[in-house]
Design an enzyme around this catalytic site. Structure first.
Site, PDB file in Angstrom:
ATOM      1  N   GLY A 157       0.839  -1.195   0.000  1.00 14.98           N
ATOM      2  CA  GLY A 157       0.000   0.000   0.000  1.00 14.98           C
ATOM      3  C   GLY A 157       0.874   1.244   0.000  1.00 14.98           C
ATOM      4  O   GLY A 157       2.017   1.218  -0.468  1.00 14.98           O
ATOM      5  N   ARG A 158       0.331   2.335   0.544  1.00 10.24           N
ATOM      6  CA  ARG A 158       1.068   3.596   0.529  1.00 10.24           C
ATOM      7  C   ARG A 158       2.436   3.469   1.199  1.00 10.24           C
ATOM      8  O   ARG A 158       3.445   3.919   0.668  1.00 10.24           O
ATOM      9  CB  ARG A 158       0.259   4.684   1.249  1.00 10.24           C
ATOM     10  CG  ARG A 158      -1.044   5.086   0.581  1.00 10.24           C
ATOM     11  CD  ARG A 158      -1.672   6.225   1.378  1.00 10.24           C
ATOM     12  NE  ARG A 158      -2.968   6.633   0.873  1.00 10.24           N
ATOM     13  CZ  ARG A 158      -4.130   6.174   1.336  1.00 10.24           C
ATOM     14  NH1 ARG A 158      -4.127   5.270   2.322  1.00 10.24           N
ATOM     15  NH2 ARG A 158      -5.280   6.592   0.851  1.00 10.24           N
ATOM     16  N   ARG A 179      -2.150  -8.365  -1.404  1.00  8.16           N
ATOM     17  CA  ARG A 179      -3.448  -8.983  -1.656  1.00  8.16           C
ATOM     18  C   ARG A 179      -3.856  -8.826  -3.116  1.00  8.16           C
ATOM     19  O   ARG A 179      -4.379  -9.752  -3.734  1.00  8.16           O
ATOM     20  CB  ARG A 179      -4.499  -8.359  -0.740  1.00  8.16           C
ATOM     21  CG  ARG A 179      -5.898  -8.911  -0.894  1.00  8.16           C
ATOM     22  CD  ARG A 179      -6.795  -8.376   0.197  1.00  8.16           C
ATOM     23  NE  ARG A 179      -6.691  -6.924   0.291  1.00  8.16           N
ATOM     24  CZ  ARG A 179      -7.259  -6.202   1.249  1.00  8.16           C
ATOM     25  NH1 ARG A 179      -7.937  -6.799   2.217  1.00  8.16           N
ATOM     26  NH2 ARG A 179      -7.134  -4.891   1.264  1.00  8.16           N
ATOM     27  N   ARG A 241       1.832  -4.457  12.094  1.00 11.19           N
ATOM     28  CA  ARG A 241       1.099  -4.785  13.308  1.00 11.19           C
ATOM     29  C   ARG A 241       1.741  -6.011  13.945  1.00 11.19           C
ATOM     30  O   ARG A 241       2.127  -6.958  13.247  1.00 11.19           O
ATOM     31  CB  ARG A 241      -0.381  -5.054  13.006  1.00 11.19           C
ATOM     32  CG  ARG A 241      -1.164  -3.792  12.676  1.00 11.19           C
ATOM     33  CD  ARG A 241      -1.348  -2.895  13.893  1.00 11.19           C
ATOM     34  NE  ARG A 241      -2.058  -1.660  13.590  1.00 11.19           N
ATOM     35  CZ  ARG A 241      -1.456  -0.481  13.386  1.00 11.19           C
ATOM     36  NH1 ARG A 241      -0.138  -0.390  13.456  1.00 11.19           N
ATOM     37  NH2 ARG A 241      -2.174   0.584  13.137  1.00 11.19           N
ATOM     38  N   GLU A 270       1.051  -5.828  22.680  1.00  5.40           N
ATOM     39  CA  GLU A 270       1.537  -4.557  23.231  1.00  5.40           C
ATOM     40  C   GLU A 270       0.716  -4.144  24.449  1.00  5.40           C
ATOM     41  O   GLU A 270      -0.516  -4.287  24.451  1.00  5.40           O
ATOM     42  CB  GLU A 270       1.442  -3.459  22.157  1.00  5.40           C
ATOM     43  CG  GLU A 270       2.420  -3.625  21.033  1.00  5.40           C
ATOM     44  CD  GLU A 270       2.405  -2.449  20.052  1.00  5.40           C
ATOM     45  OE1 GLU A 270       1.851  -1.375  20.376  1.00  5.40           O
ATOM     46  OE2 GLU A 270       2.956  -2.622  18.957  1.00  5.40           O
ATOM     47  N   HIS A 288       7.041   1.116  19.116  1.00  9.67           N
ATOM     48  CA  HIS A 288       5.988   1.593  18.214  1.00  9.67           C
ATOM     49  C   HIS A 288       6.202   3.059  17.842  1.00  9.67           C
ATOM     50  O   HIS A 288       5.326   3.910  18.036  1.00  9.67           O
ATOM     51  CB  HIS A 288       4.620   1.391  18.861  1.00  9.67           C
ATOM     52  CG  HIS A 288       3.511   1.227  17.863  1.00  9.67           C
ATOM     53  ND1 HIS A 288       2.412   0.423  18.078  1.00  9.67           N
ATOM     54  CD2 HIS A 288       3.319   1.774  16.635  1.00  9.67           C
ATOM     55  CE1 HIS A 288       1.587   0.487  17.038  1.00  9.67           C
ATOM     56  NE2 HIS A 288       2.118   1.301  16.149  1.00  9.67           N
TER      57      HIS A 288
END
Length: 318
Positions: A157-158, A179, A241, A270, A288
């Protein structure tokens, strides 16, 4: 005069975000960590028309059922894996997030994490601070050069595309799994080749960098078979993630030399860190922070606040 809509901001953020919301809503600001509990959020939510929540706040089906007046929930994050979207849809709660604004900061942070890991920066700094440095050594802290190495990106993605652009400038060959395959034109501009099988990508990559969302399909995508396919000279970078990676399997792979090392920004549970990761060799762990610039984090907050104002006050904020 009509009463202002009531909004819950689950923990303190930037002053600019608070002042924007206070100007147009009746704002309540929680204390950090208080609303990380499903029950605590459920007990409070019925009083509010709007919610500005963090990735750590679980907007579950139970919370949505209790949210009798809630019209909008804006997540201070690009992801929404802490929110039950089906339950929100069922209870007519609109959901917003903050895509786009953190792309460059996260891509920059990914490169910082990658370089810190493969060039052994934290290890070398500890050596120096412990007053062990006795001058330049021809074989001291030898790391990995990025030029002519293969980067495998999972999630194009971006952010994945921004990482590909940066790594192309380092002279890396870029392959990716996604995907949906990108257009030929975009692949050509990024210099990236599509790999339909994640395990093939693992086998062909010197460095694997994760930028996919957390879904049922990506949960524990990085597991023991994937790590074994990577091999002893390969590195794993995770800025997506935590639960995309099976941390127990990763910890074992790092300790037994299945892979060379890792740079990890996000964690499966987390803020808990798997004990095998805490003392793993050749591993950089950060809390993070790959999107952590003031500019980006402020823009995220203003975007989330603006989404709430559009729904509750019928106003746009730039």
């Amino acid at each position: 005069m009509a009463a202002k809509p009531r909004v819950l901001l689950t923990e303190p953020v930037f002053t600019e975000v608070r002042e924007l919301l206070e100007a147009h809503t009746d704002l309540t600001i929680g204390s950090r960590g208080v609303y990380n509990s499903e029950q605590t959020l459920a007990d409070a939510i019925s009083r509010y028309d709007g919610l500005l929540c963090m990735l750590s706040n679980p907007l579950t089906g139970h919370v949505a059922e209790r949210a009798r007046n809630l019209k909008v929930a804006a997540n201070y994050a690009v992801g929404v894996n802490n929110i039950d979207l089906d339950a929100c849809r069922e209870h007519n709660i609109r959901v917003a997030n903050t895509p786009g604004v953190l792309t460059d900061a996260t891509a920059d942070g990914t490169l910082a994490l990658m370089l810190a890991a493969v060039r052994r920066i934290p290890e070398a700094q500890d050596y120096l601070r412990e007053e062990k440095f006795d001058g330049w050594h021809p074989t001291g802290f030898l790391g990995l050069e990025l030029r002519e190495k293969t980067l495998g990106i999972i999630g194009m993605g971006r952010i994945g595309q921004a990482v590909a652009t940066r790594c192309k400038a380092f002279g890396m060959d870029v392959i990716y799994h996604n995907r949906n395959r990108l257009s030929t034109e975009l692949e050509d501009s990024l210099g990236a080749s599509y790999i339909p099988d994640p395990l093939e990508l693992a086998a062909r990559s010197d460095i694997v960098s994760l930028h996919c969302p957390l879904t049922q399909e990506t949960h524990h995508l990085i597991n023991k078979p994937f790590l074994e396919k990577m091999g002893a000279d390969s590195w794993l970078i995770n800025a997506s993630r935590g639960p995309v990676v099976d941390e127990a399997a990763l910890g074992e792979a790092l300790h037994n030399g299945t892979i060379a090392g890792a740079g990890i920004d996000v964690f499966e549970k987390e803020p808990e860190i798997h004990p095998l990761l805490l003392n793993a060799p050749n591993t950089v762990l950060v809390p993070h922070i790959t999107s952590a610039t003031r500019r980006t984090r402020l823009k995220m907050g203003m975007l989330a606040a603006g989404a709430i104002l559009r729904v509750l006050c019928d106003m746009d904020h730039e």
